[in-house]
Design a protein around this motif. Structure first.
Motif, short mmCIF file in Angstrom:
data_model
loop_
_atom_site.label_atom_id
_atom_site.label_comp_id
_atom_site.label_asym_id
_atom_site.label_seq_id
_atom_site.Cartn_x
_atom_site.Cartn_y
_atom_site.Cartn_z
N ALA A 36 11.99 -5.35 -4.39
CA ALA A 36 11.00 -4.28 -4.53
C ALA A 36 11.40 -3.08 -3.68
CB ALA A 36 9.62 -4.79 -4.14
N LEU A 37 11.86 -3.34 -2.47
CA LEU A 37 12.29 -2.26 -1.59
C LEU A 37 13.52 -1.55 -2.18
CD1 LEU A 37 12.21 -0.63 1.00
CD2 LEU A 37 13.41 -2.49 2.16
N ALA A 38 14.45 -2.32 -2.72
CA ALA A 38 15.64 -1.72 -3.34
C ALA A 38 15.24 -0.77 -4.47
CB ALA A 38 16.57 -2.81 -3.85
N GLY A 39 14.22 -1.15 -5.23
CA GLY A 39 13.75 -0.29 -6.31
C GLY A 39 13.16 1.00 -5.80
N LEU A 95 4.55 -3.24 -0.60
CA LEU A 95 5.40 -2.64 0.42
C LEU A 95 4.56 -1.69 1.26
CD1 LEU A 95 8.55 -1.71 -1.70
CD2 LEU A 95 8.36 -3.62 -0.10
N VAL A 96 4.77 -1.69 2.57
CA VAL A 96 4.10 -0.76 3.47
C VAL A 96 5.07 0.35 3.83
CG1 VAL A 96 2.97 -0.46 5.70
CG2 VAL A 96 2.54 -2.54 4.36
N GLU A 142 3.20 -2.61 -5.31
CA GLU A 142 2.10 -1.82 -4.75
C GLU A 142 2.57 -1.19 -3.45
OE1 GLU A 142 -2.25 -2.63 -2.67
OE2 GLU A 142 -1.35 -4.16 -3.98
N ILE A 143 2.32 0.11 -3.28
CA ILE A 143 2.72 0.81 -2.07
C ILE A 143 1.49 1.12 -1.22
CG2 ILE A 143 3.86 2.84 -1.09
CD1 ILE A 143 5.75 1.05 -2.59
N GLU A 144 1.50 0.63 0.00
CA GLU A 144 0.46 0.98 0.96
C GLU A 144 1.03 2.03 1.91
OE1 GLU A 144 -1.77 -0.86 4.88
OE2 GLU A 144 -1.25 -2.23 3.26
N VAL A 145 0.44 3.22 1.93
CA VAL A 145 0.91 4.29 2.81
C VAL A 145 0.23 4.13 4.16
CG1 VAL A 145 1.02 6.78 3.17
CG2 VAL A 145 1.32 5.84 0.87
N ALA A 204 9.64 -10.91 10.78
CA ALA A 204 9.89 -11.90 9.73
C ALA A 204 8.59 -12.55 9.28
CB ALA A 204 10.88 -12.96 10.23
N ALA A 205 7.74 -12.90 10.24
CA ALA A 205 6.47 -13.54 9.89
C ALA A 205 5.56 -12.58 9.12
CB ALA A 205 5.77 -14.04 11.16
N ARG A 206 5.47 -11.34 9.59
CA ARG A 206 4.60 -10.36 8.92
C ARG A 206 5.08 -10.08 7.50
NH1 ARG A 206 3.91 -6.41 14.18
NH2 ARG A 206 1.87 -7.19 14.84
N ARG A 207 6.38 -9.91 7.33
CA ARG A 207 6.88 -9.58 6.00
C ARG A 207 6.77 -10.77 5.05
NH1 ARG A 207 11.02 -6.22 9.00
NH2 ARG A 207 10.20 -4.11 8.77
N ALA A 208 6.95 -11.99 5.58
CA ALA A 208 6.79 -13.17 4.73
C ALA A 208 5.34 -13.30 4.27
CB ALA A 208 7.22 -14.42 5.49
#
Length: 289
Positions: free
Chosen positions: A278-281, A103-104, A131-134, A81-85
């Motif tokens: 963003a994830l849903a998209g 998004l990672v 933005e997508i980070e692979v 939760a902390a990392r995603r926030a």
């Protein structure tokens, strides 16, 4: 008595994993006496014994085993939760917050390369795409990265990855291949079966770590994709991969289909509780490929 603090869970998990108060205290950066008192207070509050203490050491009780399993999941959830926030607000980037969401995406190195490229290209064309980070990772690491928040979404491969606790969408099914050095006699075959490559005296199967542990066997312990590619080219090992791994083969490699290997199903997976637009998209784009 039903409320637990993350500090208490962190203390207990350290003791339960080390099974030694001294090592747990050192790991936590604290003295042993206050750690022992904290665990005793936790046991009194819960009304159960979590640890068995005797001169031979420390062991978990049944209640302790339950709390260790649940406590790890709870600590992962709070860390995630902390990392995603922080990531959603851009606080994890150099220079401070940014407006664009990021998004990672965790992927096993060199797996599903063509599918991944199609997904990234299709999503980038969407209006308001994040933005997508692979994030390339090793075998079976996607699960841990999703659970502790280092990744928001992952490409996972059944039956090798566990999808338990995640939502997922099936994207692709493919067969498996044996990757051999081109000069080996088996490389001349049109097809092989798993028995053909499981016990070749001069070409032992490569061994990857699963959850930090290598399976026993004569094959070399593999740490990364480049090391594996070189050892196959040198005639030191053979590996079994999904068919899409052909994308990274060298001229010194030969891929032979395996007729009896189970199919590999690639899923896009994400935490079941996610509410990220963003994830849903991204998931919607993946499902339309």
């Amino acid at each position: 008595m039903d409320n637990l603090e993350t500090r208490e869970l962190r203390y207990f998990v350290a003791v339960a994993e080390e099974l030694h108060f001294g090592r747990a205290a050192e790991r936590l950066g604290m003295a042993q006496p206050p750690l022992s008192r904290a665990i005793q207070r936790l046991e009194r509050r819960l009304g159960v014994s979590l640890l068995e203490r005797n001169r031979r050491g420390v062991a978990l009780t049944g209640a302790g085993e339950v709390l260790l399993h649940e406590g790890r999941a709870a600590l992962d959830a709070t860390t995630a939760a902390a990392r995603r926030a922080r990531r959603a607000g851009g606080a994890d980037r150099p220079g401070g917050p940014h407006d664009r969401h990021r998004l990672v995406l965790a992927v096993k190195a060199a797996a599903s390369h063509e599918l991944l490229q199609k997904l990234l290209d299709a999503y980038a064309a969407e209006p308001d795409a994040a933005e997508i980070e692979v994030l390339p990772c090793g075998i079976c690491e996607q699960e841990e990265l999703l659970r502790d928040g280092r990744a928001d979404v992952a490409l996972m491969h059944a039956p090798f990855n566990s999808l338990a606790g995640f939502d997922s969408e099936e994207l692709m099914t493919e067969g498996q291949i044996a990757i051999l050095p081109t000069g080996h006699p088996l490389a001349a075959r049109q097809t092989l079966c798993l028995a053909d490559v499981s016990d070749v005296p001069d070409l032992p199967l490569a061994r990857w770590p699963r959850h930090g542990t290598y399976a026993p066997g004569p094959g070399p312990e593999i740490r990364d994709q480049t090391q594996l590619a070189q050892l196959i080219a040198l005639g030191r090992t053979v590996a079994v991969f999904p068919d899409s791994a052909r994308a990274w083969l060298w001229a010194e490699h030969c891929a032979v289909p395996l007729t009896d290997a189970p199919p590999v199903v690639t899923h896009i997976a994400w935490p079941a509780h996610s509410r990220s637009l963003a994830l849903a998209g991204l998931i919607r784009t993946a499902a339309q490929l």
